[in-house]
Structure formats: structure tokens, C-alpha cells
Design an enzyme around this catalytic site. Sequence first.
Site, PDB file in Angstrom:
ATOM      1  N   CYS A 111       6.196  59.887  23.040  1.00  0.00           N
ATOM      2  CA  CYS A 111       6.561  58.619  23.663  1.00  0.00           C
ATOM      3  C   CYS A 111       7.225  57.739  22.618  1.00  0.00           C
ATOM      4  CB  CYS A 111       5.299  57.951  24.206  1.00  0.00           C
ATOM      5  SG  CYS A 111       5.583  56.341  24.956  1.00  0.00           S
ATOM      6  N   GLU A 155       6.995  57.784  33.060  1.00  0.00           N
ATOM      7  CA  GLU A 155       7.516  56.407  33.174  1.00  0.00           C
ATOM      8  C   GLU A 155       6.670  55.581  34.137  1.00  0.00           C
ATOM      9  OE1 GLU A 155       9.448  55.682  30.928  1.00  0.00           O
ATOM     10  OE2 GLU A 155       9.980  57.730  30.423  1.00  0.00           O
TER      11      GLU A 155
HETATM   12  C1  SB8 Z   1       8.076  63.857  28.359  1.00  0.00           C
HETATM   13  C2  SB8 Z   1       8.490  63.573  27.065  1.00  0.00           C
HETATM   14  C3  SB8 Z   1       8.999  62.314  26.764  1.00  0.00           C
HETATM   15  C4  SB8 Z   1       9.102  61.350  27.746  1.00  0.00           C
HETATM   16  C5  SB8 Z   1       8.690  61.629  29.046  1.00  0.00           C
HETATM   17  C6  SB8 Z   1       8.184  62.881  29.341  1.00  0.00           C
HETATM   18  C7  SB8 Z   1       8.392  64.552  25.969  1.00  0.00           C
HETATM   19  O1  SB8 Z   1       7.665  64.314  25.050  1.00  0.00           O
HETATM   20  C8  SB8 Z   1       9.179  65.797  25.928  1.00  0.00           C
HETATM   21  C9  SB8 Z   1       8.676  66.894  25.230  1.00  0.00           C
HETATM   22  C10 SB8 Z   1       9.402  68.075  25.167  1.00  0.00           C
HETATM   23  C11 SB8 Z   1      10.644  68.154  25.771  1.00  0.00           C
HETATM   24  C12 SB8 Z   1      11.157  67.060  26.414  1.00  0.00           C
HETATM   25  C13 SB8 Z   1      10.420  65.878  26.496  1.00  0.00           C
HETATM   26  O2  SB8 Z   1       9.619  60.111  27.483  1.00  0.00           O
HETATM   27  C14 SB8 Z   1       9.870  59.741  26.156  1.00  0.00           C
HETATM   28  C15 SB8 Z   1      10.441  58.365  26.131  1.00  0.00           C
HETATM   29  N1  SB8 Z   1       9.453  57.431  26.577  1.00  0.00           N
HETATM   30  O3  SB8 Z   1       8.469  57.089  25.784  1.00  0.00           O
HETATM   31  C16 SB8 Z   1       9.487  56.879  27.791  1.00  0.00           C
HETATM   32  O4  SB8 Z   1       8.530  56.274  28.255  1.00  0.00           O
HETATM   33 NI    NI Z   2       6.770  56.690  26.980  1.00  0.00          NI
END
Ligand code: SB8
Ligand code: NI
Length: 185
Positions: A111, A155
Site C-alpha cells: 500500500c 481501495e
Molecule cells: C494490491 C496491491 C496494491 C494495491 C491494491 C491491491 C499490491 O500490493 C500488488 C501486489 C502485487 C502485484 C500487484 C499489486 O494498491 C496499492 C496502492 N494503494 O495503496 C492504494 O490504495
Molecule cells: Ni492502499
Amino acid sequence: MITMDDIVRDYHPSLREQTEKITFPLNDEIRKLADDMLEFIKNSQDPEISVEYDLRPGVGVAAPQLNIPIQMFAVHIPAEEGEEPISKIMINPRIVRHSVKQTALPDGEGCLSIDEVYEGLVPRHKRINVEYFDVDGKKHEDRFTGYPSIVVQHEMDHLNGILFYDHINEDNPFEVTNNLELLED
Ligand code: SB8
Ligand code: NI
């Protein structure tokens, strides 16, 4: 433009607060915020811009991460094979239907607001139907499966003060339960 300096980090109370529903028509401030959030997340995936501005790559960003307690987030998910890219602002989202089957990224989640690594599976619904509004106040219902479903749930959690590591089983972080299917790429 939004940079990492605008992103609040773990233990900031904003990450744990409830958010307000947004009313339509959007005011100019929220409309600009929507544009800026989508631009930020696109910039974060751009090989040159992300280096120039020191942006951590992200697939989404939610308003509470910018210290703004409202129900809005941006997602920008590059096209998977045979799929369309997903690039949108989602406002006042609600899961109206979900699969019993769960899915999780095999290496867990990260995150933008969490600098530490928390290892473990983050179980998510494999499929969700989400009702939400776009920036023009138009109501939509979209179905998400697999990776996009995981991102949208990550999200939506931010809008409810929930962080990904809240879902990790402390006793057995990588336990694969009966109805959980790891997402393969
Ligand atoms: C998953 C991830 C990041 C996200 C949302 C869902 C991952 O950590 C991930 C791991 C491997 C491959 C692809 C993604 O959001 C990150 C941005 N964020 O904090 C939004 O709230
Ligand atoms: Ni996040």
C-alpha cells in the site's frame, strides 16, 4: 500535481476514519481532486515521470490517503491479456453482489500508505459487482474479477478505515483455506 509527500502514512488517524458520501453535482474542488488522483496514479506507473518525481508505483489511490475523508478513489489497471484496461474514478461505491469464492495475490499486498512490509495472504472476494457513481453523477454497476477485483476491494477498504494487513491471518499468514484460490499470472 500530487506526489508522495501528499500521501499520509501508517498510524495517521485519517487512514482509520470513516468517510463521507459525496453529493452531486461535484464541486470544482472535488472534480479537480478526481483528475489529480487519476493523473497521480498514471504518473506513478510511468517509467520516466515516476523516477523524476520519486513516485512509488500504484494501481489505485483513495481520497483518505490524501487526508480527505470522502468516498472516492481512482484506479488505473493496465490491460491484462484479452481484457480492457481499467482507468476510472469511483464515487460512493457499494458491493452489491460477491462470489463465495475468495482469491488472493500469492505474494500478498502492499500500500502506498504503508512503508513496512506485511507478509501474508489478503483474502478477497474473487468476483464483485460494484455500484458506484462517476464524476458526472451517473450510476454504474460493474463486475470485477481476479486482479481488478482485488484492487477495487483494497481501495474500498480505504474508504472504511481498513488496511490490507488487517486481513492477514496472524497465526498462519500464508494459509490457503478451502474456498481460497491464489491468483496466478
Ligand atoms: C494490491 C496491491 C496494491 C494495491 C491494491 C491491491 C499490491 O500490493 C500488488 C501486489 C502485487 C502485484 C500487484 C499489486 O494498491 C496499492 C496502492 N494503494 O495503496 C492504494 O490504495
Ligand atoms: Ni492502499
